[in-house]
Structure formats: structure tokens, C-alpha cells
Design an enzyme around this catalytic site. Structure first.
Site, PDB file in Angstrom:
ATOM      1  N   SER A   6      31.952  45.140  53.370  1.00 66.05           N
ATOM      2  CA  SER A   6      32.813  45.320  52.374  1.00 66.05           C
ATOM      3  C   SER A   6      34.129  46.161  53.012  1.00 66.05           C
ATOM      4  O   SER A   6      35.126  46.377  52.394  1.00 66.05           O
ATOM      5  CB  SER A   6      32.119  46.429  51.536  1.00 66.05           C
ATOM      6  OG  SER A   6      31.553  47.540  52.148  1.00 66.05           O
ATOM      7  N   HIS A  52      30.805  40.554  47.955  1.00 68.04           N
ATOM      8  CA  HIS A  52      31.977  40.389  48.011  1.00 68.04           C
ATOM      9  C   HIS A  52      32.045  38.987  48.687  1.00 68.04           C
ATOM     10  O   HIS A  52      33.184  38.527  49.156  1.00 68.04           O
ATOM     11  CB  HIS A  52      32.644  41.235  49.050  1.00 68.04           C
ATOM     12  CG  HIS A  52      32.720  42.745  48.617  1.00 68.04           C
ATOM     13  ND1 HIS A  52      33.503  43.451  48.038  1.00 68.04           N
ATOM     14  CD2 HIS A  52      31.667  43.803  48.855  1.00 68.04           C
ATOM     15  CE1 HIS A  52      33.650  44.699  47.747  1.00 68.04           C
ATOM     16  NE2 HIS A  52      32.198  44.849  48.276  1.00 68.04           N
ATOM     17  N   LYS A  68      32.514  42.930  41.110  1.00 65.39           N
ATOM     18  CA  LYS A  68      33.695  42.377  42.126  1.00 65.39           C
ATOM     19  C   LYS A  68      34.315  41.142  41.104  1.00 65.39           C
ATOM     20  O   LYS A  68      34.880  41.250  40.189  1.00 65.39           O
ATOM     21  CB  LYS A  68      33.270  42.007  43.376  1.00 65.39           C
ATOM     22  CG  LYS A  68      32.983  43.304  44.195  1.00 65.39           C
ATOM     23  CD  LYS A  68      32.023  44.215  43.797  1.00 65.39           C
ATOM     24  CE  LYS A  68      31.947  45.421  44.846  1.00 65.39           C
ATOM     25  NZ  LYS A  68      30.782  46.379  44.245  1.00 65.39           N
TER      26      LYS A  68
END
Length: 392
Positions: free
Chosen positions: A179, A207, A239
Site C-alpha cells: 500500500s 490495492h 478501494k
């Protein structure tokens, strides 16, 4: 020393080290334009990689479910909080990613804490990358298992930690995309190590999903692997999926064990059914509207080309996370504030989130950014970093 005196002393220490945290307040957003603390900014700190948090179909699904089911679930999942929207999301996610079953939880942090606490004990060993997200490290610690960490992305040391483990319950755990550095884990190597040492491989793809892979299915797809190769896959929804919560994907026996024993799941109010409905819409978009993924990849490539041409001190990332290294805390904060003045929101990342001496600006790209906005950001970054004399 009283509690308040001790807290004030620690706050003063953080002030001196330039590690104090402050929240900024958004009052309105449209795409990547935001009104924040009285200023109009282009947001380059958002994790809404595909723009789904603002997509009309996702908003409509949320609104329709809220009108039908109410705002909150009003109970834990095993009491009264499990709605049809939750069940449909779990079935949809499992089918889309090729797993037997799924479990929808309140956050990625809760998901990872619950998995590791539920599956590990003090006779277990958990091997993890040193740059894993805090919730993965915390989950192993809370479980009582022996936590063995290897240097970031060092597959030789990852194998050594697994080889020296003397246990019948060994888990190898990694982020799919890290991240803060934005680099992707070597999933084929991790899978091979897990196979050789009979370890259960667990990947948190917060991610990676929506970003990596030919159709945006994430790190597993990008690595050419399948559900059988990664027995536990966690997909945090905050996300690229544009919502809240997390989906745990695994074999049916694992999911059943988690829903009966994972304490964060058992003793938390279930996520709002409207959020489950919204995430179902996000998964449909991920599957059917490939233009969002294509736009994101185009923006990542465009930024990388422009940043390289400008000589910016970037890490070698080819994901939506683009770290620009500052070095010390004060410099990172100063660069961030200069960008605010120039009309851009780019957060300064400092210890303990990253190691000492590795402070940075964490730039994130989304499908909603325009090339004009990216070009303007690169120009501003080149101006604030100067000719290199002010870099870490």
C-alpha cells in the site's frame, strides 16, 4: 504523571518529529475535484481507483436497497443482520473470482484480524512480508501464533522462514500490492513456496483488485494463478470497488469455520444491506464495463511517462500507487502543503506508516483523472522538488 500529561508529552514528541496527524474535511466532490477545508483541489490521494464510489449505477443500487431494507442491518450476521443483499453479494463474488464461497465483513482490518485469529493458535506459525499492512501483522500477533517476518519481497528469506517452521499449521501471508510502495508481490514465487512447505497461502488484494490483471480481477489473475493456488483471498471493498467492508474468498469449509468462530464477524453489527447492494453493482461494473480499468491503466502509464521525463524521484511502481520519495518528515509535509497551495491534494506519508527516513508523497491515480490534471500535477511536483538538491 497523569494520563492527560502523558498524552500531551507524546503529542509534543510527535510535533517535534513532524509526525502529527490531522484530518481534512471534504464538503463536496465531483470526480477527482473536491472542496476541502475551504479550497478547491484535485484529489490525488483517493483510493477510488475505478471511480465506482461515484458511479450512478452503484449509487442507485445503494439508494434502492436503503429504501427497501433501511440504513443499518440492526444486528450481527448470526442474529438478525444477514439480508438477501448480503447473500447475493457473497454468491456473486465467489462465482466471479472462482471460489467456492465468500464472506462479507465490515472492513478489511476486521476481515484479516478475524481470519488469522480464527485459523491460527499458539502452536501455529505465520510467515509475512515486513511491509504487509498493519492488520495482517496485528492479526497474527493477536492469534498467539509465532510471527516470522522476512525482508520485503525477499523470496529466499520467505522460503527460509517457512522451512524452519516446526508446525502442522503454517500460513504464508502477503499483500498483493503493497500500500505504500505500490509494488506487486511475487505471487508465483509465494505459491511455489507454499506448495513446497505445505503452507496455506493468504493474499490481501486491497490495492490489486480492479487494478491488476487483464480484466482487473487483481493480483491472482495478473500472476496467472487461480483460486486453488491462493486458498484465502481478501478483497477489501474501500478501494477500487468504491464501498466499505471486505470480501473473504475461500473454500466452503474455511468460510463456514470463519462465520462460526471469527470474533470480529460474530460480535459486530453486519454491514448495511445497502452497502452489499452497492458492491454487487460494483462487481457487475468490474465484469462488464472494461473501460474503467482501461482508463486507469492509461492514466498510470501517462503519469509514469511524464514523471520519468521530469526526473521525479519516484519508486518503481506500475500500479495506481505512485510514491514520490522525500526522505525526511518535514520535507514530505512541506511538499504536501505546497501542493495544496497549487491546487492538489497529495498526502504526506510518514513513520510509523513507513520506515524512518522513507517519508514520501503517496500519489494515487484513478480512472477519473484527466491527462490535463496529471500533466499539471507533474509540473507542480517538478517545481516543488527543484533541481534535486532538496530531495531525500
Amino acid at each position: 504523571m497523569t494520563l492527560i500529561e502523558r498524552l500531551r508529552q507524546r503529542a509534543a514528541q510527535r510535533d517535534a518529529a513532524h509526525t502529527r496527524r490531522h484530518r481534512r474535511v471534504q464538503s463536496q466532490r465531483s470526480g477527482m475535484l473536491t472542496a476541502c477545508d475551504g479550497k478547491n483541489l484535485v484529489n490525488f490521494s483517493s483510493n477510488d481507483y475505478l471511480g465506482f464510489a461515484q458511479h450512478p449505477e452503484v449509487i442507485a443500487a445503494f439508494r434502492k436497497s436503503a429504501e427497501r431494507d433501511g440504513v443499518g442491518s440492526a444486528g450481527s450476521a448470526l442474529v438478525t443482520g444477514h439480508f438477501a443483499a448480503h447473500r447475493e453479494l457473497e454468491l456473486q463474488a465467489a462465482a466471479l473470482f472462482g471460489y467456492e464461497a465468500a464472506l462479507f465483513t465490515g472492513s478489511g482490518y476486521l476481515a484479516n484480524i478475524g481470519i488469522l485469529q480464527s485459523l491460527l493458535d499458539d502452536a501455529s506459525v505465520c510467515v509475512q512480508d515486513k511491509y504487509n499492512h498493519a492488520c495482517l501483522l496485528d492479526g497474527a500477533r493477536f492469534s498467539g501464533a509465532a510471527l516470522k517476518r522476512y525482508p520485503h519481497a525477499d523470496m529466499v528469506q520467505a522460503e527460509a522462514r517457512c522451512a524452519e517452521a516446526n508446525t502442522d499449521t503454517l500460513m504464508l501471508v502477503s499483500d498483493g500490492v503493497f500500500s505504500m510502495d505500490g509494488d506487486a508481490a511475487d505471487l508465483p514465487a509465494l505459491h511455489a513456496i507454499a506448495q513446497r512447505h505445505r503452507a496455506t497461502l493468504m493474499i490481501d488484494d486491497a490495492h490489486g483488485v480492479g487494478v491488476l490483471g487483464a480484466t482487473g480481477r487483481g493480483s491472482v489473475q495478473a500472476a496467472g494463478l487461480h483460486a486453488a493456488d491462493v486458498p484465502i483471498l481478501v478483497l477489501p471493498a474501500g478501494k477500487a470497488l468504491g464501498g466499505q467492508g471486505a470480501l473473504i474468498l475461500a473454500q466452503r469449509d474455511i468460510i463456514q469455520h470463519l462465520l462460526e468462530t471469527a470474533r470480529p464477524y460474530l460480535f459486530s453489527t453486519a454491514p448495511a444491506p445497502a452497502m452489499a447492494a452497492a458492491l454487487s453493482a460494483s462487481l457487475r461494473l468490474l465484469e462488464s464495463q472494461t473501460q474503467h480499468h482501461a482508463a486507469l491503466l492509461g492514466n498510470i502509464h501517462h503519469f509514469r511517462r511524464r514523471a520519468e521525463a521530469a526526473g521525479l524521484p519516484m519508486l518503481d511502481s506500475h500500479t495506481a500507487i505512485q510514491p514520490l520519495m522525500a526522505g525526511d518528515n518535514e520535507r514530505a509535509l512541506r511538499w504536501s502543503e505546497q501542493l495544496i497551495d497549487a491546487g492538489f491534494w497529495v498526502s504526506a506519508i510518514r513513520p510509523p506508516t513507513v520506515p524512518q527516513g522513507k517519508s514520501r508523497l503517496r500519489i494515487t491515480l484513478t480512472a477519473l483523472h484527466t491527462e490535463k490534471q496529471i500533466d499539471a500535477l507533474v509540473t507542480a511536483l517538478a517545481e516543488i522538488t527543484g533541481d534535486g538538491s532538496d530531495r531525500g
